[in-house]
Write an enzyme that holds these catalytic residues in place. Sequence first.
Site, PDB file in Angstrom:
ATOM      1  N   GLN A 209      42.346  48.283  57.033  1.00 46.65           N
ATOM      2  CA  GLN A 209      42.968  47.900  55.769  1.00 46.65           C
ATOM      3  C   GLN A 209      43.483  49.099  54.976  1.00 46.65           C
ATOM      4  O   GLN A 209      42.827  50.128  54.881  1.00 46.65           O
ATOM      5  CB  GLN A 209      41.966  47.101  54.924  1.00 46.65           C
ATOM      6  CG  GLN A 209      41.555  45.814  55.629  1.00 46.65           C
ATOM      7  CD  GLN A 209      40.659  44.913  54.806  1.00 46.65           C
ATOM      8  OE1 GLN A 209      39.810  44.234  55.367  1.00 46.65           O
ATOM      9  NE2 GLN A 209      40.834  44.880  53.492  1.00 46.65           N
TER      10      GLN A 209
ATOM     11  N   HIS B   3      47.873  45.733  56.060  1.00 49.80           N
ATOM     12  CA  HIS B   3      46.573  45.501  56.711  1.00 49.80           C
ATOM     13  C   HIS B   3      46.830  45.087  58.168  1.00 49.80           C
ATOM     14  O   HIS B   3      47.567  44.123  58.435  1.00 49.80           O
ATOM     15  CB  HIS B   3      45.814  44.368  56.019  1.00 49.80           C
ATOM     16  CG  HIS B   3      45.227  44.734  54.681  1.00 49.80           C
ATOM     17  ND1 HIS B   3      45.313  46.001  54.138  1.00 49.80           N
ATOM     18  CD2 HIS B   3      44.521  43.984  53.789  1.00 49.80           C
ATOM     19  CE1 HIS B   3      44.691  46.012  52.967  1.00 49.80           C
ATOM     20  NE2 HIS B   3      44.203  44.801  52.735  1.00 49.80           N
TER      21      HIS B   3
ATOM     22  N   ASN C  19      49.860  44.033  52.478  1.00 45.40           N
ATOM     23  CA  ASN C  19      48.731  43.471  51.714  1.00 45.40           C
ATOM     24  C   ASN C  19      49.025  43.202  50.255  1.00 45.40           C
ATOM     25  O   ASN C  19      48.481  42.246  49.690  1.00 45.40           O
ATOM     26  CB  ASN C  19      47.509  44.389  51.828  1.00 45.40           C
ATOM     27  CG  ASN C  19      47.784  45.811  51.405  1.00 45.40           C
ATOM     28  OD1 ASN C  19      48.663  46.462  51.976  1.00 45.40           O
ATOM     29  ND2 ASN C  19      47.066  46.295  50.425  1.00 45.40           N
TER      30      ASN C  19
ATOM     31  N   LYS D  28      34.358  37.155  52.656  1.00 48.72           N
ATOM     32  CA  LYS D  28      35.555  36.388  52.291  1.00 48.72           C
ATOM     33  C   LYS D  28      36.334  35.978  53.540  1.00 48.72           C
ATOM     34  O   LYS D  28      36.810  34.848  53.651  1.00 48.72           O
ATOM     35  CB  LYS D  28      36.459  37.213  51.376  1.00 48.72           C
ATOM     36  CG  LYS D  28      35.893  37.427  49.992  1.00 48.72           C
ATOM     37  CD  LYS D  28      36.794  38.379  49.216  1.00 48.72           C
ATOM     38  CE  LYS D  28      36.101  38.866  47.965  1.00 48.72           C
ATOM     39  NZ  LYS D  28      36.807  39.971  47.313  1.00 48.72           N
TER      40      LYS D  28
ATOM     41  N   THR E 110      49.971  46.185  34.917  1.00 47.73           N
ATOM     42  CA  THR E 110      50.097  47.618  35.192  1.00 47.73           C
ATOM     43  C   THR E 110      49.418  48.050  36.496  1.00 47.73           C
ATOM     44  O   THR E 110      49.592  49.177  36.936  1.00 47.73           O
ATOM     45  CB  THR E 110      49.475  48.431  34.026  1.00 47.73           C
ATOM     46  OG1 THR E 110      48.178  47.883  33.761  1.00 47.73           O
ATOM     47  CG2 THR E 110      50.344  48.364  32.782  1.00 47.73           C
ATOM     48  N   GLY E 111      48.647  47.147  37.135  1.00 48.02           N
ATOM     49  CA  GLY E 111      47.867  47.507  38.314  1.00 48.02           C
ATOM     50  C   GLY E 111      48.658  47.445  39.614  1.00 48.02           C
ATOM     51  O   GLY E 111      49.871  47.175  39.625  1.00 48.02           O
TER      52      GLY E 111
ATOM     53  N   CYS F  93      43.667  39.230  50.783  1.00 44.11           N
ATOM     54  CA  CYS F  93      44.840  39.761  51.497  1.00 44.11           C
ATOM     55  C   CYS F  93      44.653  39.756  53.021  1.00 44.11           C
ATOM     56  O   CYS F  93      45.591  39.425  53.763  1.00 44.11           O
ATOM     57  CB  CYS F  93      45.166  41.158  50.996  1.00 44.11           C
ATOM     58  SG  CYS F  93      43.729  42.181  50.678  1.00 44.11           S
TER      59      CYS F  93
ATOM     60  N   GLU G 209      34.248  41.945  51.677  1.00 40.02           N
ATOM     61  CA  GLU G 209      35.458  41.553  52.405  1.00 40.02           C
ATOM     62  C   GLU G 209      35.126  40.686  53.630  1.00 40.02           C
ATOM     63  O   GLU G 209      35.804  39.693  53.908  1.00 40.02           O
ATOM     64  CB  GLU G 209      36.195  42.826  52.845  1.00 40.02           C
ATOM     65  CG  GLU G 209      37.618  42.594  53.290  1.00 40.02           C
ATOM     66  CD  GLU G 209      38.587  42.456  52.128  1.00 40.02           C
ATOM     67  OE1 GLU G 209      38.148  42.380  50.964  1.00 40.02           O
ATOM     68  OE2 GLU G 209      39.795  42.390  52.400  1.00 40.02           O
TER      69      GLU G 209
ATOM     70  N   VAL H 214      48.577  45.283  42.124  1.00 36.51           N
ATOM     71  CA  VAL H 214      49.145  43.955  42.386  1.00 36.51           C
ATOM     72  C   VAL H 214      50.082  43.557  41.253  1.00 36.51           C
ATOM     73  O   VAL H 214      51.155  42.986  41.476  1.00 36.51           O
ATOM     74  CB  VAL H 214      48.017  42.916  42.569  1.00 36.51           C
ATOM     75  CG1 VAL H 214      48.594  41.512  42.729  1.00 36.51           C
ATOM     76  CG2 VAL H 214      47.170  43.270  43.782  1.00 36.51           C
TER      77      VAL H 214
HETATM   78  N1  LIG Z   1      45.185  45.345  45.859  1.00 40.15           N
HETATM   79  C1  LIG Z   1      45.292  44.324  46.717  1.00 40.15           C
HETATM   80  O1  LIG Z   1      45.828  44.410  47.847  1.00 40.15           O
HETATM   81  C2  LIG Z   1      44.752  43.012  46.334  1.00 40.15           C
HETATM   82  C3  LIG Z   1      44.112  42.788  45.108  1.00 40.15           C
HETATM   83  N2  LIG Z   1      43.689  41.538  44.790  1.00 40.15           N
HETATM   84  C4  LIG Z   1      43.022  41.242  43.528  1.00 40.15           C
HETATM   85  O2  LIG Z   1      43.969  41.343  42.453  1.00 40.15           O
HETATM   86  C5  LIG Z   1      43.306  41.802  41.285  1.00 40.15           C
HETATM   87  C6  LIG Z   1      43.965  43.085  40.792  1.00 40.15           C
HETATM   88  O3  LIG Z   1      43.782  44.118  41.758  1.00 40.15           O
HETATM   89  P1  LIG Z   1      44.550  45.515  41.643  1.00 40.15           P
HETATM   90  O4  LIG Z   1      45.936  45.318  41.147  1.00 40.15           O
HETATM   91  O5  LIG Z   1      44.354  46.145  42.966  1.00 40.15           O
HETATM   92  O6  LIG Z   1      43.690  46.267  40.475  1.00 40.15           O
HETATM   93  P2  LIG Z   1      44.106  47.507  39.573  1.00 40.15           P
HETATM   94  O7  LIG Z   1      42.833  48.176  39.199  1.00 40.15           O
HETATM   95  O8  LIG Z   1      45.161  48.324  40.209  1.00 40.15           O
HETATM   96  O9  LIG Z   1      44.737  46.828  38.227  1.00 40.15           O
HETATM   97  C7  LIG Z   1      43.952  46.109  37.326  1.00 40.15           C
HETATM   98  C8  LIG Z   1      44.819  45.505  36.206  1.00 40.15           C
HETATM   99  O10 LIG Z   1      43.972  44.769  35.315  1.00 40.15           O
HETATM  100  C9  LIG Z   1      44.025  45.347  33.997  1.00 40.15           C
HETATM  101  N3  LIG Z   1      42.685  45.366  33.405  1.00 40.15           N
HETATM  102  C10 LIG Z   1      41.639  46.127  33.777  1.00 40.15           C
HETATM  103  N4  LIG Z   1      40.576  45.891  32.974  1.00 40.15           N
HETATM  104  C11 LIG Z   1      40.984  44.960  32.086  1.00 40.15           C
HETATM  105  C12 LIG Z   1      40.362  44.311  30.981  1.00 40.15           C
HETATM  106  N5  LIG Z   1      39.093  44.580  30.622  1.00 40.15           N
HETATM  107  N6  LIG Z   1      41.067  43.402  30.280  1.00 40.15           N
HETATM  108  C13 LIG Z   1      42.345  43.109  30.620  1.00 40.15           C
HETATM  109  N7  LIG Z   1      43.007  43.705  31.648  1.00 40.15           N
HETATM  110  C14 LIG Z   1      42.328  44.613  32.362  1.00 40.15           C
HETATM  111  C15 LIG Z   1      44.554  46.754  34.169  1.00 40.15           C
HETATM  112  O11 LIG Z   1      45.185  47.172  32.967  1.00 40.15           O
HETATM  113  P3  LIG Z   1      45.202  48.735  32.482  1.00 40.15           P
HETATM  114  O12 LIG Z   1      46.248  49.436  33.290  1.00 40.15           O
HETATM  115  O13 LIG Z   1      45.565  48.627  31.042  1.00 40.15           O
HETATM  116  O14 LIG Z   1      43.828  49.266  32.717  1.00 40.15           O
HETATM  117  C16 LIG Z   1      45.542  46.531  35.333  1.00 40.15           C
HETATM  118  O15 LIG Z   1      46.727  45.976  34.836  1.00 40.15           O
HETATM  119  C17 LIG Z   1      41.819  41.970  41.664  1.00 40.15           C
HETATM  120  O16 LIG Z   1      41.125  40.786  41.351  1.00 40.15           O
HETATM  121  C18 LIG Z   1      41.889  42.181  43.159  1.00 40.15           C
HETATM  122  O17 LIG Z   1      40.668  41.869  43.779  1.00 40.15           O
HETATM  123  C19 LIG Z   1      43.921  40.533  45.655  1.00 40.15           C
HETATM  124  C20 LIG Z   1      44.508  40.715  46.858  1.00 40.15           C
HETATM  125  C21 LIG Z   1      44.946  41.978  47.280  1.00 40.15           C
HETATM  126  N1  LIG Z   2      39.426  43.709  49.165  1.00 43.64           N
HETATM  127  C1  LIG Z   2      40.845  43.808  49.496  1.00 43.64           C
HETATM  128  C2  LIG Z   2      41.701  43.609  48.279  1.00 43.64           C
HETATM  129  C3  LIG Z   2      41.139  42.624  47.310  1.00 43.64           C
HETATM  130  O1  LIG Z   2      41.121  42.906  46.137  1.00 43.64           O
HETATM  131  O2  LIG Z   2      40.653  41.499  47.817  1.00 43.64           O
HETATM  132  P1  LIG Z   2      40.138  40.260  46.941  1.00 43.64           P
HETATM  133  O3  LIG Z   2      41.341  39.703  46.249  1.00 43.64           O
HETATM  134  O4  LIG Z   2      39.553  39.308  47.901  1.00 43.64           O
HETATM  135  O5  LIG Z   2      39.130  40.790  45.948  1.00 43.64           O
HETATM  136  C4  LIG Z   2      41.116  45.166  50.108  1.00 43.64           C
HETATM  137  O6  LIG Z   2      40.365  46.030  49.793  1.00 43.64           O
HETATM  138  O7  LIG Z   2      42.058  45.391  50.836  1.00 43.64           O
END
Ligand SMILES: NC(=O)C1=CN([C@@H]2O[C@H](COP(=O)(O)OP(=O)(O)OC[C@H]3O[C@@H](n4cnc5c(N)ncnc54)[C@H](OP(=O)(O)O)[C@@H]3O)[C@@H](O)[C@H]2O)C=CC1
Ligand SMILES: N[C@@H](CC(=O)OP(=O)(O)O)C(=O)O
Length: 338
Positions: free
Chosen positions: A173, A239, A316, A202, A10-11, A147, A199, A13
């Site tokens: 970013q 980014h 990104n 990393k 649902t997030g 990213c 960041e 990514v």
């Molecule tokens: N955004 C980006 O550009 C990038 C992100 N990432 C990494 O990808 C990952 C996800 O990031 P992002 O999508 O931005 O985060 P979001 O906060 O948008 O989404 C988080 C997701 O994880 C779920 N979640 C949260 N807490 C829990 C829990 N306790 N148990 C199970 N599921 C849970 C949420 O579900 P619910 O909706 O039910 O709360 C949601 O589906 C992170 O590790 C981030 O660092 C990596 C590269 C780039």
């Molecule tokens: N930190 C990155 C996104 C991210 O979640 O990175 P990482 O997967 O390394 O935690 C940004 O803010 O654009």
Amino acid sequence: MINVGVLGATGAVGQRFVQLLANHPWFRLTTLTASERSAGKRYQDVVNWRLDVPFPEEVGSLVVEPTNVSAVSDLDIVFSALPADIATTLETDIAAAGVGVCSNASSHRMDSDVPLVVPEVNPDHLGLIDVQRDRGTDGFIVANPNCSTIVLCLSLAPLMPFGFSHLTVATMQAISGAGFQGIPAMEIYDNVVPYIGSEEEKMEREPLKIMGSFDGSEIRDAPFKVSASCHRVPVIDGHTMAVWADTPAPVAEVIEAYRTYAPPISGLPHLPAESVHYTDESTRPQPRLDRNRGGGMTVSVGRMREGLRYVAMGHNTIRGAAGASVLNAELIVSKKYV
Ligand SMILES: NC(=O)C1=CN([C@@H]2O[C@H](COP(=O)(O)OP(=O)(O)OC[C@H]3O[C@@H](n4cnc5c(N)ncnc54)[C@H](OP(=O)(O)O)[C@@H]3O)[C@@H](O)[C@H]2O)C=CC1
Ligand SMILES: N[C@@H](CC(=O)OP(=O)(O)O)C(=O)O
């Protein structure tokens, strides 16, 4: 067809994963997980779809599972878009249960037996899967980089033959990088925030592993140094980064290398026609104009100047996150690890 699932569907990514996997030619998307808040409900009822593409109706009626090992233990591959603190133990447990984990989370990127892969750059590092399997399970973890690191490494691929010892990079970013709950409008609108937690660290260490050499059992870091400064800007996706590399290589030769660059892989559904696109236009690349090149999988590079100085930009949440993991999985399948 290979059965796959998305953890954290649902997030920011997770939604990109669903976008890219809903009609994938090799993968059948059967399982979506999220937190307890979302579990037990239909995906279409619980997801707040915020992407700039239509919602994929074909997966809307899938019931969201709680995020645990038993929800995914009968799958071939899971894509992880979980917060890093949750991913750390869970990804290890899922791999131990025999499932391949393609992860976006930072939790295992620097583990010595986890390949940190950009398919065009270090496809051979997938050999670390065999090292993991020596522990007696079919499962594995393959990570994609941060990213910003991915955009930087792809922009470096054509430059590697010229050699350099020190890179300096300053990023701009997008806010989607902070996730859906990441940064309030009152902080980012009309503003630049000159700090993104962890960041810079990393960006300074991940490229050394990615560009490092693999001898069949371990990675030896590449012999250059990176200095990074990372900044959040009011852009939705994409980014951008200014890069300085200490090489005396002639600009015309370098540009020619970008124009003729061909990666060492082919035939993967999400491999774009151009992994790196060089533009001569003096005002490009720009996130709004260039982020969707190659379906979001192409990194755009321009403004090459003596020094060597250039600007790179990539999507990104597609090339920097979900698309990177999907391309990793396609490479894994093409190399017959699954
Ligand atoms: N955004 C980006 O550009 C990038 C992100 N990432 C990494 O990808 C990952 C996800 O990031 P992002 O999508 O931005 O985060 P979001 O906060 O948008 O989404 C988080 C997701 O994880 C779920 N979640 C949260 N807490 C829990 C829990 N306790 N148990 C199970 N599921 C849970 C949420 O579900 P619910 O909706 O039910 O709360 C949601 O589906 C992170 O590790 C981030 O660092 C990596 C590269 C780039
Ligand atoms: N930190 C990155 C996104 C991210 O979640 O990175 P990482 O997967 O390394 O935690 C940004 O803010 O654009």
